[in-house]
Design a protein around this motif. Structure first.
Motif, PDB file in Angstrom:
ATOM      1  N   ALA A  40      41.603  34.957  37.760  1.00  0.00           N
ATOM      2  CA  ALA A  40      41.426  36.008  38.769  1.00  0.00           C
ATOM      3  C   ALA A  40      41.057  37.362  38.159  1.00  0.00           C
ATOM      4  CB  ALA A  40      42.686  36.127  39.624  1.00  0.00           C
ATOM      5  N   ALA A  44      37.527  39.224  38.912  1.00  0.00           N
ATOM      6  CA  ALA A  44      37.541  40.561  39.525  1.00  0.00           C
ATOM      7  C   ALA A  44      36.726  41.539  38.693  1.00  0.00           C
ATOM      8  CB  ALA A  44      38.982  41.049  39.675  1.00  0.00           C
ATOM      9  N   SER A  56      39.294  38.448  47.025  1.00  0.00           N
ATOM     10  CA  SER A  56      40.314  37.498  47.481  1.00  0.00           C
ATOM     11  C   SER A  56      39.818  36.079  47.217  1.00  0.00           C
ATOM     12  CB  SER A  56      40.598  37.653  48.978  1.00  0.00           C
ATOM     13  OG  SER A  56      41.180  38.902  49.275  1.00  0.00           O
ATOM     14  N   ILE A  57      40.736  35.227  46.757  1.00  0.00           N
ATOM     15  CA  ILE A  57      40.453  33.808  46.589  1.00  0.00           C
ATOM     16  C   ILE A  57      41.364  33.064  47.551  1.00  0.00           C
ATOM     17  CG2 ILE A  57      40.580  31.836  45.020  1.00  0.00           C
ATOM     18  CD1 ILE A  57      39.899  33.740  42.735  1.00  0.00           C
ATOM     19  N   LEU A  75      43.786  40.707  42.453  1.00  0.00           N
ATOM     20  CA  LEU A  75      43.357  40.071  43.685  1.00  0.00           C
ATOM     21  C   LEU A  75      43.923  40.815  44.892  1.00  0.00           C
ATOM     22  CD1 LEU A  75      43.726  36.230  42.968  1.00  0.00           C
ATOM     23  CD2 LEU A  75      41.623  37.578  43.079  1.00  0.00           C
ATOM     24  N   MET A 122      35.857  32.475  48.734  1.00  0.00           N
ATOM     25  CA  MET A 122      36.047  33.701  47.966  1.00  0.00           C
ATOM     26  C   MET A 122      35.490  34.858  48.793  1.00  0.00           C
ATOM     27  SD  MET A 122      34.741  34.538  44.064  1.00  0.00           S
ATOM     28  CE  MET A 122      33.072  35.092  44.450  1.00  0.00           C
TER      29      MET A 122
END
Length: 413
Positions: A40, A44, A56-57, A75, A122
């Motif tokens: 993450a 990012a 955001s995942i 995140l 995503m």
């Protein structure tokens, strides 16, 4: 050799590294040793290089009802988003990018696809979006999905994020057995769903695409809880063993039968259905060992049941089964299901029954196009009709045969 070491007549190719290659290359170069929790932050950072923020995942939960945010450093973690009627859900279901204007910026939702398995979505916000951004972020999302699936084999982080309710030990075992819930290649698409997702025990399915042959099995082990889950493990293990040895369907049945009988005795059994579909020709072969007959869907309506001679359930020592055969037409779909789907009933009421299943199937295929969407819509509508409860395991598995070939995917433009 000519000056500079180039061979005469060989066209020069620009092999210099561009911005996009550098961005994706960093992720690819580090993927093999990247700890799961650092995916993450690196993604990012890469998103920030193209002007993106608020990454955001979102991963699908086990009931396939929600897309739940993956927690992690850098995140943006909000509330779960419904698969139905949300931008993230639309990207997830349609496998396409969805863009939502937000007062001077754009929120992009990109599907996370590992091959064709839908992992989630995503989301990222940019001030503006052009075609270069779309192409780069779509490829970045593909790499992220691949990393999640790869790392999932040795971490609980993604499993914990996807789990939105307590899960039984039997269900933990069953989910560890399953292949991806969906698979798509140009010639064929499959999708499956199990309920109750957090309590399932005896139901399971398996498939493998080996060359032009799609192998499929559905099983329903007797009983509930750990006993059923244990039988399912043995049945699926025996099926995979014989499938990988390239044995015929009747021999697959015989081996599974012996494995269950020797391990659990004569008073235990597993109903099963095994299929082989030649995705080049549409030739379908199958063996039925106590399962409901699959439904044939053509031109968006159920037109037939694949009736066939049945043999005894696996474990009862049945005779060599008859291998049935049928030629499919392009676009045909096969709906396979376990008896928990049609035998369920509310207290004091009649069983749901196959006629109602056909009615709801016709409705689902009229209202939804994608195989995965049909499976989800059918499962949820049936569960709602049965009062929102499932006292027995219920499984749906849908196959669509398209024919043709995939050779164009192996050729560079």
């Amino acid at each position: 050799m000519t000056e500079g070491g180039r061979q005469p007549g060989k066209a020069e190719v620009d092999r210099s590294e561009g911005f996009g290659e550098r961005l994706l290359g960093v992720l690819l170069d580090r993927a093999h040793e990247m700890p799961p929790q650092l995916i993450a932050p690196l993604v990012a950072e890469e998103v920030a290089r193209v002007g993106g923020r608020n990454l955001s995942i979102l991963l699908q939960d086990y009931e396939q009802m929600l897309l739940v945010p993956l927690p992690g450093r850098r995140l943006t973690v909000g509330n779960p988003e419904p698969v139905e009627n949300s931008p993230a859900g639309e990207a997830f279901l349609t496998r396409s990018t969805v863009e939502v204007p937000q007062g001077g910026s754009v929120r992009m939702y990109l599907p996370l696809l590992d091959g064709s398995d839908q992992v989630g979505a995503m989301a990222v916000t940019l001030d503006s979006v052009d075609d270069d951004d779309r192409r780069l972020l779509r490829r970045l999302a593909g790499l992220v999905a691949d990393m999640i699936v790869t790392k999932d084999a040795y971490t609980d982080l993604f499993f914990q994020a996807r789990r939105s309710a307590p899960m039984s030990v039997a269900a933990e075992i069953q989910w560890s057995l399953l292949p991806p819930l969906s698979m798509t290649v140009p010639q064929v698409e499959v999708a499956g769903i199990l309920e109750p997702a957090y309590q399932v025990a005896g139901d399971s399915f398996d498939y493998a695409l080996n060359g032009d042959i799609l192998h499929v099995a559905m099983i329903d082990a007797m009983g509930h809880g750990l006993d059923a889950a244990t039988m399912a493990v043995v049945a699926i293990g025996a099926y995979r063993h014989t499938r990988r040895a390239n044995t015929g369907l009747s021999q697959v049945y015989a081996f599974m039968d012996r494995a269950i009988n020797e391990q659990f005795g004569h008073d235990h059994f597993v109903t099963a259905q095994m299929m082989c579909l030649d995705i080049a020709t549409g030739r379908l072969q199958w063996v039925n060992a106590g399962h409901p007959a699959p439904l044939l869907i053509r031109d968006r309506t159920v037109v037939d049941r694949l009736e066939s001679p049945t043999t005894l359930p696996v474990g009862f020592g049945g005779e060599e089964p008859v291998v049935s055969e049928r030629m499919l037409r392009r676009g045909d779909r096969l709906l396979c299901f376990t008896d928990g789907l049609i035998e369920e009933h509310q207290d004091g009421g009649e069983q749901f029954g196959e006629e109602q299943l056909i009615e709801y199937t016709n409705r689902a295929v009229r209202e939804h196009t994608a195989v995965r969407s049909v499976v989800r819509a059918l499962s949820y509508s049936l569960k709602h009709e049965r009062g929102g409860i499932t006292s027995d395991d219920a499984t749906i598995f849908l196959i669509e045969w398209r024919g043709g070939d995939a050779d164009h995917l192996a050729t560079l433009d």
